[in-house]
Design a protein around this motif. Structure first.
Motif, PDB file in Angstrom:
ATOM      1  N   ASN A 163       0.804  -1.225   0.000  1.00  0.00           N
ATOM      2  CA  ASN A 163       0.000   0.000   0.000  1.00  0.00           C
ATOM      3  C   ASN A 163       0.834   1.272   0.000  1.00  0.00           C
ATOM      4  O   ASN A 163       0.292   2.353  -0.181  1.00  0.00           O
ATOM      5  CB  ASN A 163      -0.984  -0.007   1.174  1.00  0.00           C
ATOM      6  CG  ASN A 163      -0.289  -0.012   2.523  1.00  0.00           C
ATOM      7  OD1 ASN A 163       0.460   0.888   2.874  1.00  0.00           O
ATOM      8  ND2 ASN A 163      -0.539  -1.058   3.306  1.00  0.00           N
TER       9      ASN A 163
ATOM     10  N   GLU B 116      -3.873  12.863   4.461  1.00  0.00           N
ATOM     11  CA  GLU B 116      -2.695  12.001   4.414  1.00  0.00           C
ATOM     12  C   GLU B 116      -1.624  12.590   3.497  1.00  0.00           C
ATOM     13  O   GLU B 116      -0.420  12.533   3.801  1.00  0.00           O
ATOM     14  CB  GLU B 116      -3.083  10.603   3.940  1.00  0.00           C
ATOM     15  CG  GLU B 116      -1.959   9.604   4.072  1.00  0.00           C
ATOM     16  CD  GLU B 116      -2.328   8.218   3.592  1.00  0.00           C
ATOM     17  OE1 GLU B 116      -1.527   7.295   3.824  1.00  0.00           O
ATOM     18  OE2 GLU B 116      -3.397   8.039   2.978  1.00  0.00           O
TER      19      GLU B 116
ATOM     20  N   PHE C  31      -8.694   5.054   3.874  1.00  0.00           N
ATOM     21  CA  PHE C  31      -7.649   4.155   3.369  1.00  0.00           C
ATOM     22  C   PHE C  31      -7.960   3.798   1.923  1.00  0.00           C
ATOM     23  O   PHE C  31      -8.899   3.057   1.639  1.00  0.00           O
ATOM     24  CB  PHE C  31      -7.591   2.904   4.236  1.00  0.00           C
ATOM     25  CG  PHE C  31      -6.450   1.979   3.927  1.00  0.00           C
ATOM     26  CD1 PHE C  31      -5.277   2.443   3.350  1.00  0.00           C
ATOM     27  CD2 PHE C  31      -6.540   0.627   4.222  1.00  0.00           C
ATOM     28  CE1 PHE C  31      -4.213   1.591   3.075  1.00  0.00           C
ATOM     29  CE2 PHE C  31      -5.493  -0.242   3.963  1.00  0.00           C
ATOM     30  CZ  PHE C  31      -4.324   0.235   3.384  1.00  0.00           C
TER      31      PHE C  31
ATOM     32  N   SER D  65      -3.572  -5.510   2.387  1.00  0.00           N
ATOM     33  CA  SER D  65      -4.147  -4.181   2.197  1.00  0.00           C
ATOM     34  C   SER D  65      -5.483  -4.187   1.472  1.00  0.00           C
ATOM     35  O   SER D  65      -6.422  -3.509   1.873  1.00  0.00           O
ATOM     36  CB  SER D  65      -3.172  -3.289   1.394  1.00  0.00           C
ATOM     37  OG  SER D  65      -1.920  -3.200   1.996  1.00  0.00           O
TER      38      SER D  65
ATOM     39  N   PHE E  97      -9.354  -1.566   1.950  1.00  0.00           N
ATOM     40  CA  PHE E  97      -9.572  -0.280   1.301  1.00  0.00           C
ATOM     41  C   PHE E  97     -11.035   0.145   1.406  1.00  0.00           C
ATOM     42  O   PHE E  97     -11.944  -0.668   1.261  1.00  0.00           O
ATOM     43  CB  PHE E  97      -9.178  -0.337  -0.176  1.00  0.00           C
ATOM     44  CG  PHE E  97      -7.692  -0.450  -0.414  1.00  0.00           C
ATOM     45  CD1 PHE E  97      -6.791   0.236   0.375  1.00  0.00           C
ATOM     46  CD2 PHE E  97      -7.199  -1.234  -1.447  1.00  0.00           C
ATOM     47  CE1 PHE E  97      -5.427   0.131   0.158  1.00  0.00           C
ATOM     48  CE2 PHE E  97      -5.841  -1.344  -1.688  1.00  0.00           C
ATOM     49  CZ  PHE E  97      -4.955  -0.662  -0.883  1.00  0.00           C
TER      50      PHE E  97
ATOM     51  N   TYR F 102     -12.105   2.805   7.291  1.00  0.00           N
ATOM     52  CA  TYR F 102     -10.872   3.009   8.031  1.00  0.00           C
ATOM     53  C   TYR F 102     -10.305   4.404   7.774  1.00  0.00           C
ATOM     54  O   TYR F 102     -10.360   4.919   6.657  1.00  0.00           O
ATOM     55  CB  TYR F 102      -9.814   1.967   7.632  1.00  0.00           C
ATOM     56  CG  TYR F 102     -10.234   0.558   7.927  1.00  0.00           C
ATOM     57  CD1 TYR F 102     -10.008  -0.008   9.183  1.00  0.00           C
ATOM     58  CD2 TYR F 102     -10.868  -0.213   6.960  1.00  0.00           C
ATOM     59  CE1 TYR F 102     -10.400  -1.303   9.458  1.00  0.00           C
ATOM     60  CE2 TYR F 102     -11.262  -1.516   7.231  1.00  0.00           C
ATOM     61  CZ  TYR F 102     -11.026  -2.060   8.488  1.00  0.00           C
ATOM     62  OH  TYR F 102     -11.420  -3.338   8.754  1.00  0.00           O
TER      63      TYR F 102
ATOM     64  N   MET G 285      -6.752   6.880   8.165  1.00  0.00           N
ATOM     65  CA  MET G 285      -5.311   6.702   8.076  1.00  0.00           C
ATOM     66  C   MET G 285      -4.588   7.337   9.256  1.00  0.00           C
ATOM     67  O   MET G 285      -4.922   8.433   9.700  1.00  0.00           O
ATOM     68  CB  MET G 285      -4.792   7.320   6.781  1.00  0.00           C
ATOM     69  CG  MET G 285      -5.380   6.709   5.530  1.00  0.00           C
ATOM     70  SD  MET G 285      -5.206   4.905   5.487  1.00  0.00           S
ATOM     71  CE  MET G 285      -3.418   4.723   5.539  1.00  0.00           C
TER      72      MET G 285
ATOM     73  N   ARG H  93       2.048   3.334   6.010  1.00  0.00           N
ATOM     74  CA  ARG H  93       0.644   3.695   6.189  1.00  0.00           C
ATOM     75  C   ARG H  93      -0.017   2.732   7.165  1.00  0.00           C
ATOM     76  O   ARG H  93       0.003   1.519   6.976  1.00  0.00           O
ATOM     77  CB  ARG H  93      -0.085   3.641   4.838  1.00  0.00           C
ATOM     78  CG  ARG H  93       0.585   4.455   3.739  1.00  0.00           C
ATOM     79  CD  ARG H  93      -0.105   4.243   2.402  1.00  0.00           C
ATOM     80  NE  ARG H  93      -1.377   4.957   2.333  1.00  0.00           N
ATOM     81  CZ  ARG H  93      -2.335   4.688   1.432  1.00  0.00           C
ATOM     82  NH1 ARG H  93      -2.179   3.675   0.576  1.00  0.00           N
ATOM     83  NH2 ARG H  93      -3.452   5.396   1.411  1.00  0.00           N
TER      84      ARG H  93
ATOM     85  N   TRP I 186      -3.733   2.049   9.462  1.00  0.00           N
ATOM     86  CA  TRP I 186      -5.155   2.372   9.364  1.00  0.00           C
ATOM     87  C   TRP I 186      -5.899   1.685  10.504  1.00  0.00           C
ATOM     88  O   TRP I 186      -5.479   0.660  11.026  1.00  0.00           O
ATOM     89  CB  TRP I 186      -5.719   1.939   8.008  1.00  0.00           C
ATOM     90  CG  TRP I 186      -5.694   0.455   7.754  1.00  0.00           C
ATOM     91  CD1 TRP I 186      -6.703  -0.446   7.972  1.00  0.00           C
ATOM     92  CD2 TRP I 186      -4.600  -0.320   7.231  1.00  0.00           C
ATOM     93  NE1 TRP I 186      -6.317  -1.717   7.618  1.00  0.00           N
ATOM     94  CE2 TRP I 186      -5.035  -1.679   7.164  1.00  0.00           C
ATOM     95  CE3 TRP I 186      -3.303  -0.011   6.807  1.00  0.00           C
ATOM     96  CZ2 TRP I 186      -4.208  -2.700   6.691  1.00  0.00           C
ATOM     97  CZ3 TRP I 186      -2.487  -1.023   6.350  1.00  0.00           C
ATOM     98  CH2 TRP I 186      -2.936  -2.348   6.295  1.00  0.00           C
TER      99      TRP I 186
END
Length: 444
Positions: free
Chosen positions: A201, A305, A375, A390, A394, A398, A400, A418, A420
């Protein structure tokens, strides 16, 4: 960790991998040997697994990837694969499973590690097999163990009873010259395509345009957050999103987790120690909704992010994206509070050597920092080496977190890493810093 692993000879790479495997296992043993058998098998919170489950799961993942896949060896304990599959059983249900006991678990992980070291002695790191290029599979397993070590450290925070962990105090803090800085914005390279142990990710590197913004030079402190608590922030719906306010009411939140008001003094519990709330440390054990509400209360917001990573890695003077805020050098004790070196966040201003070119500090270590972003995969994302790391997470469920905490090891705490979690989670070592859009006169 030097990102030029490809420059090492095969023997140098073997030595480096063995060192990382040893470091991670030493930490796991420390965390599990610190408690008795009852504490190892007890579930200290329905949010967490028993420590003994984490321990055996670490060994099982090591067996699956390094003994069986990379090494092509016979299984050690194929009969336990389902027990330690994190997707098969929710954490709340794991104590009811026929888990290996502490002694059997310790014997199992030792046997697996012996076989892994033999695989390491014989594996060829070349030949075009992506899983072993630059020892990726070994790096993935080292990171997996260190991530579970941080999870087990969070379990230690949730356990009751006398303290069993100890560490020296972090360095002293200092007053920062500025509370926020302007990041001029522009295009920068986010993510990575060259870090050999970066996970799927984090990849690939890609150009991102970010508008100018201001960001706090330090995480929000306990002292600052206390003003929100005592100012009625938890009783005023105007600061909270609809989902956040519903959660505050449902969970009866009145302050960060592990805080309590006793005889007019705010105390916190930290790994079994009950102590006066240290006002100069970053606030910790707040969920996304609490971070979001505080930011709105101050007239600010959480950074995206992209904004967080730009502040942490971009050098406006050169237009270059660095590995870390301070440069390309791997984290040292002068840069950041990592690796369980100290069992608490360091006071604000404790790491001037870790500052970014614009003067933003403590972006790496101390506390994970909530961002406003969901995410999502980067453009060109490719799941590797399995979808469940990951891909299955997604989406908008979630939020980040970036930067790592005092419990995050340096092998994990990349500027691109990253993390989450659900926006209601508070047992993790999470805090935040604020950002805001600039006024027109601040752009001139």
């Amino acid at each position: 960790m030097n990102h030029q692993l490809s420059d090492l000879t095969a023997e140098e790479l073997r030595s480096f991998v063995a060192e990382q495997l040893g470091r991670s296992r030493g930490r796991t043993v420390q965390l599990t040997d610190a408690v008795d058998t009852d504490d190892l098998v007890r579930q200290h919170s329905r949010l967490m697994s028993p420590l003994v489950w984490d321990y055996a799961h670490i060994g099982n993942q090591e067996e699956l990837w390094l003994v069986r896949d990379v090494g092509g060896r016979e299984p050690v304990r194929q009969d336990i694969d389902e027990l330690y599959d994190a997707f098969m059983h929710a954490r709340a249900d794991r104590p009811s499973l026929p888990l290996l006991g502490p002694t059997e678990t310790r014997d199992y992980v030792v046997e697996v590690r012996d076989k892994v070291l033999d695989v390491l002695d014989h594996v060829k790191f070349s030949g075009g097999r992506e899983l072993v290029d630059n020892a990726f599979a070994f790096g993935m397993i080292v990171q997996h163990e260190q991530q579970h070590d941080e999870t087990m450290l969070a379990t230690h925070q949730l356990r009751t009873g006398a303290p069993v962990l100890d560490a020296p105090a972090p360095p002293a803090g200092r007053r920062l010259a500025r509370s926020e800085v302007l990041v001029p914005g522009g295009v920068f390279e986010m993510g990575t395509s060259i870090e050999p142990w970066a996970l799927d990710n984090e990849r690939p590197a890609h150009a991102v345009h970010v508008a100018p913004y201001l960001i706090d030079t330090a995480p929000v402190s306990n002292g600052d957050y206390l003003k929100f608590v005592t100012g009625g922030g938890y009783q005023d719906a105007q600061w909270w999103s609809e989902a956040g306010w519903a959660h505050v009411q449902k969970a009866s939140l009145v302050a960060p987790r592990f805080w309590e008001l006793v005889d007019g003094n705010w105390l916190r519990t930290r790994f079994g120690h009950r102590e006066l709330l240290p006002l100069d440390e970053p606030v910790m054990h707040v969920c996304f909704y609490e971070a979001e509400a505080y930011a709105r209360w101050t007239g600010k917001r959480l950074p995206t992010e992209e904004e967080w990573e730009m502040a942490a890695r971009f050098d406006p003077a050169t237009g270059r994206t660095r590995r870390f805020p301070w440069g390309d050098e791997s984290p040292g004790p002068q840069h950041a509070n990592l690796g369980q070196r100290h069992l608490r966040p360091a006071p604000i201003g404790a790491y001037p050597a870790g500052a970014s070119p614009l003067g933003v500090e403590q972006l790496i270590g101390d506390v994970w920092e909530w961002t406003s972003s969901d995410f999502k995969p980067y453009p060109g994302f490719r799941a590797f080496p399995y979808d469940e790391y990951s891909l299955v997470f997604f989406g908008s469920d979630y939020k980040m977190l970036r930067g790592g905490s005092f419990g995050t090891d340096e092998v994990v705490a990349r500027g691109t890493f990253r993390n989450w979690d659900y926006p209601i989670r508070r047992q993790i070592f999470a805090g935040f810093r604020c950002a805001r859009d600039p006024r027109p006169e601040e752009l001139t």
